[in-house]
Design an enzyme around this catalytic site. Structure first.
Site, mmCIF file in Angstrom:
data_model
loop_
_atom_site.group_PDB
_atom_site.id
_atom_site.type_symbol
_atom_site.label_atom_id
_atom_site.label_comp_id
_atom_site.label_asym_id
_atom_site.label_seq_id
_atom_site.Cartn_x
_atom_site.Cartn_y
_atom_site.Cartn_z
ATOM 1 N N HIS A 78 -2.766 1.353 10.304
ATOM 2 C CA HIS A 78 -1.971 2.480 9.820
ATOM 3 C C HIS A 78 -2.867 3.423 9.012
ATOM 4 O O HIS A 78 -3.576 2.996 8.110
ATOM 5 C CB HIS A 78 -0.814 1.993 8.927
ATOM 6 N N TYR A 206 8.410 4.179 1.756
ATOM 7 C CA TYR A 206 8.841 3.727 0.427
ATOM 8 C C TYR A 206 9.758 4.821 -0.120
ATOM 9 O O TYR A 206 9.322 5.948 -0.315
ATOM 10 C CB TYR A 206 7.662 3.603 -0.520
ATOM 11 N N PRO A 298 5.639 -6.257 -5.516
ATOM 12 C CA PRO A 298 5.117 -5.967 -4.165
ATOM 13 C C PRO A 298 5.108 -4.484 -3.786
ATOM 14 O O PRO A 298 4.670 -4.136 -2.701
ATOM 15 C CB PRO A 298 6.050 -6.760 -3.248
ATOM 16 N N LYS A 302 -0.002 -5.432 -2.900
ATOM 17 C CA LYS A 302 -1.271 -5.904 -3.473
ATOM 18 C C LYS A 302 -1.395 -7.404 -3.687
ATOM 19 O O LYS A 302 -2.506 -7.912 -3.847
ATOM 20 C CB LYS A 302 -1.490 -5.215 -4.835
ATOM 21 N N TYR A 390 -4.191 2.322 -2.617
ATOM 22 C CA TYR A 390 -3.434 1.648 -1.550
ATOM 23 C C TYR A 390 -4.372 1.041 -0.500
ATOM 24 O O TYR A 390 -4.149 -0.082 -0.055
ATOM 25 C CB TYR A 390 -2.472 2.635 -0.888
#
Ligand code: FAS
Ligand code: PHB
Length: 396
Positions: A78, A206, A298, A302, A390
């Site tokens: 991704h 998200y 979460p 990580k 990220y």
């Protein structure tokens, strides 16, 4: 008198999750022996549904360990993900911002790969080991005792790796006056659902909605993983599949929900959210790695990745010690890990703070959340700050 069976190895690893298994594999690759002990059965360990996103550094470490073949063939790269706020959506373009991607590959699959590789290569993993008890941790000759099928065993080793997760025995083996805990428990949890349905979007979403946080993730192009924020004490049995999908639809917005494929849940569970760190991550010849030492909410994807970076450092330090007698990296292990751990704790706390509905938030704090979203979605520096964390901060 009961006969105690004695086992001798270089490193005794408590815990056969990703931390313990990867450490055992990296040590094996360097010709160092280990024994892995786990209180659960192999079937139980291989059935757990946990993480889904691998950082760039984690992918590199797994390839270096020689366990990345199925990840490369079945994982999905991704190049970005969406953040959303009250119906708006914005894509964080990881590839454009950092030149890196993340790998979508379930922890369940990774654990299966690690166990299969270890056993294929003659690794020693003792499943269903009861009453695992580390001792003599400051003696230079630690012993780990355990029972199995009525037999008593003693593992004599030079180092003990505490890879036994948040509720393990290792961390608590450090005397209270030699350790310090830092903790924040969030006033909500995540209700997760796994289904064999086409993911609602090509990348992760998200979303912060006034009804609560939602995350649309996946395990493959035919298996979806969804989460909705719920009260910390929520009863998962209260949620039918339809009720879950109805609530998810409301939180991700009409346009996105139009593409939501519903299907029977293969798994439904609630995970609590907490930030936790134990300092130090070493006591005598005991070294903590992964969830045994720290927990992150979460929201930043990580937990598993931090476990992998701990193991990268610990394996490097142990190999250096056994090969050259040099203990510089062993002695610096806790500090090297904690420097990274706290930066990852910060990012996970930051993403959780921006994207969840907090029951005790004042109107001012709600405006701060919106302002944070407006900043990172309209500032290159803001988006870069999220992107570089990220995809994973570089290993020291
Ligand atoms: P683990 O907990 O995976 O493994 C520890 C092992 O030690 C277990 O097999 C256990 O049986 C064994 N053990 C425990 N006590 C023992 C004892 N006394 N004796 C012997 N063995 C013992 N991370 C993400 O990045 N994204 C997510 O979405 C995500 N979701 C999660 C959901 C849940 C419900 C949980 C609990 C965690 C989630 N995590 C997530 C974090 C998770 O992926 C961890 O970071 C990861 O499992 C860490 O791996 P280990 O350190 O190996 O610990
Ligand atoms: C998951 O797919 O389980 C997942 C993905 C990203 C997260 C948390 C969980 O931040």
């Amino acid at each position: 008198m009961e006969l105690v069976k004695s086992i001798k190895t270089q490193v005794c690893i408590i815990g056969s999750g990703p931390s313990g298994l990867l450490l055992s594999q990296l040590l094996h690759n360097a010709g160092i022996e280990s024994v892995v002990l786990d209180r659960q059965s192999r079937a139980h360990i291989e059935s757990r549904i946990r993480a889904g996103v691998l950082e760039h550094g984690s992918v590199e470490t797994l390839l270096e360990a020689g366990v990345g073949e199925r990840m490369l063939s079945e994982g999905i790269l991704h190049d970005g993900f969406d953040v959303g706020f009250d119906g708006e959506r914005f894509r964080i373009d990881l590839k454009a911002l950092t030149g890196k991607s993340v790998m979508i590959y379930g922890q369940t699959e990774l654990t299966r790969d690690l166990i299969a590789t270890r056993l294929d290569q003659g690794g020693s993993i003792v499943f269903s080991a009861d009453n695992v008890t580390p001792s003599d941790l400051e003696s230079g000759n630690p012993v780990v005792r355990y029972e199995k099928e009525g037999e008593q065993y003693e593992v004599h080793c030079q180092f003990v790796a505490g890879c036994d997760g948040f509720r393990g025995v290792s961390r608590e083996s450090i005397p209270q006056d030699r350790r310090k805990y830092f903790e924040r428990v969030y006033p909500f949890g995540w209700l997760g659902l796994l289904s064999d349905t086409k993911p609602v979007a090509d990348e992760l979403i998200y979303a912060n909605h006034e009804r609560g946080f939602a995350l649309c993730s996946m395990r493959s192009n035919t298996r979806s993983r969804y989460y909705i924020q719920c009260p910390a004490d929520e009863d998962v049995n209260k949620w039918s599949d339809d009720a879950f999908f109805d609530e998810l639809s409301l939180r991700i917005g009409e346009e996105t929900a139009a593409g939501l494929e519903r299907g029977p849940s293969l798994e439904k569970s609630i995970a609590p959210l907490r930030s936790f760190v134990c300092e130090p991550m070493r006591f005598g010849n005991l070294f903590l790695a992964g969830d045994a030492a720290h927990i992150v909410p979460p929201t930043g994807a990580k937990g598993l990745n931090l476990a992998i970076s701990d193991v990268h450092y610990l394996a490097r330090a142990m190999v250096e010690h056994f090969k050259s007698g040099n203990s510089v990296h062993l002695d610096a292990y806790s500090q090297i890990c904690l420097t990274r751990v706290w930066k990852v704790e910060r990012f996970s706390w930051y993403m959780s703070s921006m994207l969840h509905q907090f029951p005790d938030h004042s109107p001012f704090e709600k405006r701060m959340q919106r302002a944070e979203y407006d900043y990172v979605t309209r500032s290159h520096a803001g988006a870069m700050a999220i992107a570089e964390n990220y995809v994973g901060l570089p290993y020291d």
